[in-house]
Design a protein around this motif. Structure first.
Motif, PDB file in Angstrom:
ATOM      1  N   ILE A   1      39.590  44.162  32.774  1.00  0.00           N
ATOM      2  CA  ILE A   1      38.788  43.365  33.706  1.00  0.00           C
ATOM      3  C   ILE A   1      39.338  43.520  35.118  1.00  0.00           C
ATOM      4  N   GLY A   2      38.558  43.081  36.108  1.00  0.00           N
ATOM      5  CA  GLY A   2      39.002  43.155  37.495  1.00  0.00           C
ATOM      6  C   GLY A   2      37.972  42.501  38.388  1.00  0.00           C
ATOM      7  N   GLY A   3      38.213  42.541  39.696  1.00  0.00           N
ATOM      8  CA  GLY A   3      37.235  41.964  40.617  1.00  0.00           C
ATOM      9  C   GLY A   3      37.427  40.467  40.789  1.00  0.00           C
ATOM     10  N   GLU A   4      36.552  39.876  41.593  1.00  0.00           N
ATOM     11  CA  GLU A   4      36.807  38.500  42.016  1.00  0.00           C
ATOM     12  C   GLU A   4      36.574  37.449  40.931  1.00  0.00           C
ATOM     13  N   ARG A   5      35.832  37.802  39.886  1.00  0.00           N
ATOM     14  CA  ARG A   5      35.603  36.805  38.825  1.00  0.00           C
ATOM     15  C   ARG A   5      36.400  37.148  37.557  1.00  0.00           C
ATOM     16  N   ALA A   6      37.540  37.783  37.778  1.00  0.00           N
ATOM     17  CA  ALA A   6      38.352  38.263  36.646  1.00  0.00           C
ATOM     18  C   ALA A   6      38.832  37.119  35.749  1.00  0.00           C
ATOM     19  N   GLU A   7      39.140  35.969  36.343  1.00  0.00           N
ATOM     20  CA  GLU A   7      39.628  34.851  35.511  1.00  0.00           C
ATOM     21  C   GLU A   7      38.570  34.384  34.527  1.00  0.00           C
ATOM     22  N   GLU A   8      37.344  34.299  35.037  1.00  0.00           N
ATOM     23  CA  GLU A   8      36.211  33.910  34.182  1.00  0.00           C
ATOM     24  C   GLU A   8      36.045  34.937  33.051  1.00  0.00           C
ATOM     25  N   ALA A   9      36.119  36.207  33.423  1.00  0.00           N
ATOM     26  CA  ALA A   9      35.990  37.278  32.428  1.00  0.00           C
ATOM     27  C   ALA A   9      37.114  37.186  31.393  1.00  0.00           C
ATOM     28  N   ALA A  10      38.329  36.905  31.854  1.00  0.00           N
ATOM     29  CA  ALA A  10      39.476  36.810  30.940  1.00  0.00           C
ATOM     30  C   ALA A  10      39.275  35.707  29.910  1.00  0.00           C
ATOM     31  N   ARG A  11      38.723  34.585  30.341  1.00  0.00           N
ATOM     32  CA  ARG A  11      38.482  33.482  29.400  1.00  0.00           C
ATOM     33  C   ARG A  11      37.514  33.904  28.298  1.00  0.00           C
ATOM     34  N   ILE A  12      36.446  34.609  28.705  1.00  0.00           N
ATOM     35  CA  ILE A  12      35.456  35.085  27.735  1.00  0.00           C
ATOM     36  C   ILE A  12      36.099  36.068  26.754  1.00  0.00           C
ATOM     37  N   VAL A  13      36.845  37.009  27.307  1.00  0.00           N
ATOM     38  CA  VAL A  13      37.490  38.051  26.516  1.00  0.00           C
ATOM     39  C   VAL A  13      38.424  37.433  25.467  1.00  0.00           C
ATOM     40  N   ASN A  14      39.242  36.478  25.908  1.00  0.00           N
ATOM     41  CA  ASN A  14      40.190  35.833  24.987  1.00  0.00           C
ATOM     42  C   ASN A  14      39.466  35.030  23.907  1.00  0.00           C
ATOM     43  N   ALA A  15      38.391  34.346  24.310  1.00  0.00           N
ATOM     44  CA  ALA A  15      37.616  33.567  23.340  1.00  0.00           C
ATOM     45  C   ALA A  15      36.978  34.455  22.275  1.00  0.00           C
ATOM     46  N   CYS A  16      36.737  35.716  22.627  1.00  0.00           N
ATOM     47  CA  CYS A  16      36.138  36.670  21.681  1.00  0.00           C
ATOM     48  C   CYS A  16      37.200  37.397  20.840  1.00  0.00           C
ATOM     49  N   GLY A  17      38.473  37.023  21.036  1.00  0.00           N
ATOM     50  CA  GLY A  17      39.522  37.647  20.238  1.00  0.00           C
ATOM     51  C   GLY A  17      40.032  38.974  20.770  1.00  0.00           C
ATOM     52  N   PHE A  18      39.737  39.265  22.020  1.00  0.00           N
ATOM     53  CA  PHE A  18      40.228  40.484  22.670  1.00  0.00           C
ATOM     54  C   PHE A  18      41.388  40.135  23.606  1.00  0.00           C
ATOM     55  N   THR A  19      42.165  41.136  23.972  1.00  0.00           N
ATOM     56  CA  THR A  19      43.225  40.975  24.967  1.00  0.00           C
ATOM     57  C   THR A  19      42.716  41.474  26.310  1.00  0.00           C
ATOM     58  N   ALA A  20      42.861  40.653  27.346  1.00  0.00           N
ATOM     59  CA  ALA A  20      42.422  41.064  28.684  1.00  0.00           C
ATOM     60  C   ALA A  20      43.560  41.804  29.391  1.00  0.00           C
ATOM     61  N   VAL A  21      43.232  42.962  29.946  1.00  0.00           N
ATOM     62  CA  VAL A  21      44.179  43.717  30.771  1.00  0.00           C
ATOM     63  C   VAL A  21      43.598  43.749  32.180  1.00  0.00           C
ATOM     64  N   TYR A  22      44.390  43.369  33.166  1.00  0.00           N
ATOM     65  CA  TYR A  22      43.867  43.228  34.526  1.00  0.00           C
ATOM     66  C   TYR A  22      44.070  44.504  35.342  1.00  0.00           C
ATOM     67  N   ASN A  23      42.982  44.985  35.918  1.00  0.00           N
ATOM     68  CA  ASN A  23      43.044  46.128  36.840  1.00  0.00           C
ATOM     69  C   ASN A  23      42.950  45.572  38.265  1.00  0.00           C
ATOM     70  N   GLU A  24      44.075  45.600  38.978  1.00  0.00           N
ATOM     71  CA  GLU A  24      44.071  45.020  40.332  1.00  0.00           C
ATOM     72  C   GLU A  24      43.483  45.978  41.362  1.00  0.00           C
ATOM     73  N   LYS A  25      43.161  47.201  40.931  1.00  0.00           N
ATOM     74  CA  LYS A  25      42.555  48.162  41.864  1.00  0.00           C
ATOM     75  C   LYS A  25      41.285  48.774  41.270  1.00  0.00           C
ATOM     76  N   PRO A  26      40.268  47.952  41.024  1.00  0.00           N
ATOM     77  CA  PRO A  26      39.053  48.499  40.411  1.00  0.00           C
ATOM     78  C   PRO A  26      38.391  49.577  41.274  1.00  0.00           C
ATOM     79  N   GLU A  27      38.660  49.518  42.600  1.00  0.00           N
ATOM     80  CA  GLU A  27      38.063  50.528  43.493  1.00  0.00           C
ATOM     81  C   GLU A  27      38.614  51.931  43.230  1.00  0.00           C
ATOM     82  N   ALA A  28      39.701  52.028  42.460  1.00  0.00           N
ATOM     83  CA  ALA A  28      40.268  53.352  42.136  1.00  0.00           C
ATOM     84  C   ALA A  28      39.426  54.091  41.099  1.00  0.00           C
ATOM     85  N   GLY A  29      38.392  53.431  40.577  1.00  0.00           N
ATOM     86  CA  GLY A  29      37.474  54.121  39.664  1.00  0.00           C
ATOM     87  C   GLY A  29      37.767  53.833  38.202  1.00  0.00           C
TER      88      GLY A  29
END
Length: 205
Positions: free
Chosen positions: A51-79
């Motif tokens: 996940i990444g971008g400005e709503r990453a925290e919201e995305a992380a909550r969804i991901v964790n609730a679905c049983g996945f591990t969230a990995v944060y990309n702090e440079k999504p603009e890198a492609g």
């Protein structure tokens, strides 16, 4: 025998053409991100969403609730390749194959993911196989793609926004095998118009 397969879902894109966080758009009572997690959650291996971008925290909550591990990309603009490298790195101690998926294919189904898992399990593993889907009557190539664990190093070294496509069309071309999926469910959504059309036809509960 069906192999367990690790999953990396790429959900850190900047969604420039959409103008809003694409993976958090509504879809069938949830979000596109939840839909992707439901499709790929049953393949038996480790489950990662980048996940990444400005709503990453919201995305992380969804991901964790679905049983996945969230990995944060702090440079999504890198492609996309950076997200892929981060996701693969999170599987460092795993010897399983890895399915690389995107979170913006709302029509993708659990059945198709299962079909790919079964087909991959039947391939000769010494051949370092890569399995790509061909969708619909036009046999359009798309995501997700299952990579033999032999390709993890190469996947981590890609750069730019092409992700695994560069590998599949280049160095790994001769290792690619295909599975035909009869329904044209590989379509992704990039623009508000594409999303609205698809949502009105298929995205409501």
């Amino acid at each position: 025998y069906t192999m367990e397969i690790d999953v990396v879902i790429l959900a850190a894109g900047l969604s420039r053409r959409m103008g809003t966080s694409k993976v958090l758009l509504p879809w069938r009572g949830g979000t596109l991100l939840e839909a992707a997690c439901q499709v790929y959650g049953g393949l038996g291996g480790k489950r990662i969403v980048v996940i990444g971008g400005e709503r990453a925290e919201e995305a992380a909550r969804i991901v964790n609730a679905c049983g996945f591990t969230a990995v944060y990309n702090e440079k999504p603009e890198a492609g996309q390749s950076r997200s892929l490298a981060l996701g693969i790195a999170a599987l460092a101690d795993s010897a399983r194959p890895v399915l690389c998926a995107v979170a913006d294919q709302p029509l993708m189904t659990k059945e198709a993911a299962g079909q790919m898992q079964v087909a991959y399990s039947k391939l000769e593993q010494n051949d370092k196989p890569i399995l790509c889907p061909l969708y619909g009557p036009n046999k359009e190539r798309g995501n997700p793609v299952i990579f033999s664990p032999d390709w993890k190093d190469a996947l981590q070294q890609l750069v730019g926004d092409e992700g695994g496509r560069r590998l599949i069309r280049g160095a790994a071309k001769e290792y690619v095998q295909f599975i035909e999926i009869s329904e044209p469910i590989g379509v992704d959504v990039d623009t508000p118009f594409e999303y609205e059309q698809l949502y009105n036809r298929r995205g409501k509960i």
